[in-house]
Design a protein around this motif. Sequence first.
Motif, PDB file in Angstrom:
ATOM      1  N   SER A   1       2.507  11.075  -0.034  1.00 44.82           N
ATOM      2  CA  SER A   1       2.994  11.866   1.102  1.00 44.82           C
ATOM      3  C   SER A   1       2.969  13.368   0.839  1.00 44.82           C
ATOM      4  N   LYS A   2       2.933  13.755  -0.452  1.00 40.49           N
ATOM      5  CA  LYS A   2       3.041  15.185  -0.777  1.00 40.49           C
ATOM      6  C   LYS A   2       1.684  15.883  -0.639  1.00 40.49           C
ATOM      7  N   GLU A   3       0.740  15.435  -1.451  1.00 40.83           N
ATOM      8  CA  GLU A   3      -0.584  16.076  -1.446  1.00 40.83           C
ATOM      9  C   GLU A   3      -1.526  15.433  -0.428  1.00 40.83           C
ATOM     10  N   ARG A   4      -1.252  14.177  -0.090  1.00 42.91           N
ATOM     11  CA  ARG A   4      -2.076  13.404   0.851  1.00 42.91           C
ATOM     12  C   ARG A   4      -3.524  13.339   0.367  1.00 42.91           C
ATOM     13  N   ARG A   5      -3.695  13.109  -0.925  1.00 39.38           N
ATOM     14  CA  ARG A   5      -5.033  13.099  -1.507  1.00 39.38           C
ATOM     15  C   ARG A   5      -5.375  11.769  -2.171  1.00 39.38           C
ATOM     16  N   TYR A   6      -4.474  10.749  -2.108  1.00 36.96           N
ATOM     17  CA  TYR A   6      -4.859   9.440  -2.636  1.00 36.96           C
ATOM     18  C   TYR A   6      -3.993   8.347  -2.024  1.00 36.96           C
ATOM     19  N   SER A   7      -4.531   7.138  -2.110  1.00 35.54           N
ATOM     20  CA  SER A   7      -3.807   5.959  -1.620  1.00 35.54           C
ATOM     21  C   SER A   7      -4.116   4.797  -2.547  1.00 35.54           C
ATOM     22  N   THR A   8      -3.180   3.863  -2.643  1.00 33.32           N
ATOM     23  CA  THR A   8      -3.375   2.686  -3.485  1.00 33.32           C
ATOM     24  C   THR A   8      -3.087   1.413  -2.707  1.00 33.32           C
ATOM     25  N   LEU A   9      -3.732   0.335  -3.128  1.00 36.01           N
ATOM     26  CA  LEU A   9      -3.464  -1.000  -2.580  1.00 36.01           C
ATOM     27  C   LEU A   9      -3.179  -1.914  -3.763  1.00 36.01           C
ATOM     28  N   HIS A  10      -1.959  -2.440  -3.818  1.00 32.81           N
ATOM     29  CA  HIS A  10      -1.555  -3.307  -4.911  1.00 32.81           C
ATOM     30  C   HIS A  10      -1.629  -4.761  -4.454  1.00 32.81           C
ATOM     31  N   ILE A  11      -2.205  -5.587  -5.324  1.00 31.16           N
ATOM     32  CA  ILE A  11      -2.287  -7.020  -5.044  1.00 31.16           C
ATOM     33  C   ILE A  11      -1.463  -7.726  -6.121  1.00 31.16           C
ATOM     34  N   ARG A  12      -0.473  -8.477  -5.678  1.00 33.51           N
ATOM     35  CA  ARG A  12       0.415  -9.190  -6.605  1.00 33.51           C
ATOM     36  C   ARG A  12       0.079 -10.668  -6.552  1.00 33.51           C
ATOM     37  N   ASP A  13       0.068 -11.323  -7.710  1.00 31.53           N
ATOM     38  CA  ASP A  13      -0.151 -12.778  -7.768  1.00 31.53           C
ATOM     39  C   ASP A  13      -1.430 -13.155  -7.010  1.00 31.53           C
ATOM     40  N   ALA A  14      -2.554 -12.610  -7.453  1.00 31.67           N
ATOM     41  CA  ALA A  14      -3.823 -12.785  -6.746  1.00 31.67           C
ATOM     42  C   ALA A  14      -4.157 -14.263  -6.538  1.00 31.67           C
ATOM     43  N   GLN A  15      -4.665 -14.574  -5.340  1.00 30.77           N
ATOM     44  CA  GLN A  15      -5.071 -15.930  -4.981  1.00 30.77           C
ATOM     45  C   GLN A  15      -6.565 -15.936  -4.658  1.00 30.77           C
ATOM     46  N   LEU A  16      -7.156 -17.121  -4.699  1.00 30.46           N
ATOM     47  CA  LEU A  16      -8.597 -17.233  -4.456  1.00 30.46           C
ATOM     48  C   LEU A  16      -8.984 -16.640  -3.093  1.00 30.46           C
ATOM     49  N   GLU A  17      -8.108 -16.825  -2.103  1.00 28.51           N
ATOM     50  CA  GLU A  17      -8.443 -16.345  -0.754  1.00 28.51           C
ATOM     51  C   GLU A  17      -8.377 -14.830  -0.617  1.00 28.51           C
ATOM     52  N   ASP A  18      -7.929 -14.137  -1.676  1.00 31.00           N
ATOM     53  CA  ASP A  18      -7.927 -12.668  -1.643  1.00 31.00           C
ATOM     54  C   ASP A  18      -9.319 -12.097  -1.914  1.00 31.00           C
ATOM     55  N   SER A  19     -10.238 -12.939  -2.352  1.00 30.83           N
ATOM     56  CA  SER A  19     -11.598 -12.464  -2.646  1.00 30.83           C
ATOM     57  C   SER A  19     -12.239 -11.870  -1.402  1.00 30.83           C
ATOM     58  N   GLY A  20     -12.989 -10.815  -1.605  1.00 32.49           N
ATOM     59  CA  GLY A  20     -13.654 -10.147  -0.482  1.00 32.49           C
ATOM     60  C   GLY A  20     -13.872  -8.696  -0.840  1.00 32.49           C
ATOM     61  N   THR A  21     -14.365  -7.943   0.124  1.00 34.98           N
ATOM     62  CA  THR A  21     -14.582  -6.514  -0.101  1.00 34.98           C
ATOM     63  C   THR A  21     -13.499  -5.733   0.630  1.00 34.98           C
ATOM     64  N   TYR A  22     -12.854  -4.836  -0.084  1.00 31.98           N
ATOM     65  CA  TYR A  22     -11.749  -4.034   0.453  1.00 31.98           C
ATOM     66  C   TYR A  22     -12.231  -2.603   0.667  1.00 31.98           C
ATOM     67  N   PHE A  23     -11.943  -2.087   1.842  1.00 33.71           N
ATOM     68  CA  PHE A  23     -12.311  -0.713   2.169  1.00 33.71           C
ATOM     69  C   PHE A  23     -11.060   0.088   2.496  1.00 33.71           C
ATOM     70  N   CYS A  24     -11.056   1.328   2.027  1.00 33.65           N
ATOM     71  CA  CYS A  24     -10.077   2.264   2.554  1.00 33.65           C
ATOM     72  C   CYS A  24     -10.815   3.226   3.474  1.00 33.65           C
TER      73      CYS A  24
ATOM     74  N   SER B   1       0.828  -1.189   0.000  1.00 35.67           N
ATOM     75  CA  SER B   1       0.000   0.000   0.000  1.00 35.67           C
ATOM     76  C   SER B   1       0.866   1.244   0.000  1.00 35.67           C
ATOM     77  N   ALA B   2       0.355   2.296  -0.623  1.00 39.73           N
ATOM     78  CA  ALA B   2       1.071   3.561  -0.679  1.00 39.73           C
ATOM     79  C   ALA B   2       0.108   4.695  -0.376  1.00 39.73           C
ATOM     80  N   PHE B   3       0.643   5.714   0.286  1.00 37.15           N
ATOM     81  CA  PHE B   3      -0.128   6.913   0.603  1.00 37.15           C
ATOM     82  C   PHE B   3       0.688   8.097   0.122  1.00 37.15           C
TER      83      PHE B   3
END
Lengths: 112, 113
Positions: free
Chosen positions: A65-88, A61-63
Amino acid sequence: GDQVEQSPSALSLHEGTDSALRCNFTTTMRSVQWFRQNSRGSLISLFYLASGTKENGRLKSAFDSKERRYSTLHIRDAQLEDSGTYFCAAIIASSSFSKLVFGQGTSLSVVP
Amino acid sequence: GGIITQTPKFLIGQEGQKLTLKCQQNFNHDTMYWYRQDSGKGLRLIYYSITENDLQKGDLSEGYDASREKKSSFSLTVTSAQKNEMAVFLCASSFGQGGNTLYFGEGSRLIVV
């Protein structure tokens, strides 16, 4: 209006692929948290960031730092157990109490 | 580790009825929260409490009461249940007075008939 805009609202990934979820904020945020809601309904904290990046296994995850107006969540090599609802969720920089404001969530489905 | 326990898991009541949800945490956290989650939407804060006997209104407090009887427990009362209130209610807690990682319970689903 909504202060935390999450995208995409839904995402389908094949196993083994990479993708990224994003949160845009309409105002400057002090910090951001990412959660995954499991099948029982509980939200599990994935990351808490006041700045920079954090990595845990296949998740990073990244936030901004300069503007503090967005964040990202990167998922690498997705697996079945990653399924679900993600909230920021983020804390408004100017607020007197550190109250989290949530996005609407991204429903992720990982398929074989 | 610790745990947050919400009871009941399902709460069925009639329109106009007063209904109470309970939450217990054994993290020894200072702050506790009640959120409401509607289908397809994010969480909205109803009430929070930064210490025993403290109560603070969130964005959605109208129609609800809360009580922090002791540090480990925080209850939420729907004062007059309405059918448009059917949602999942999530309790959470954190160290300090906000700004730290939140830990959530598994939620209580309210059904109004």
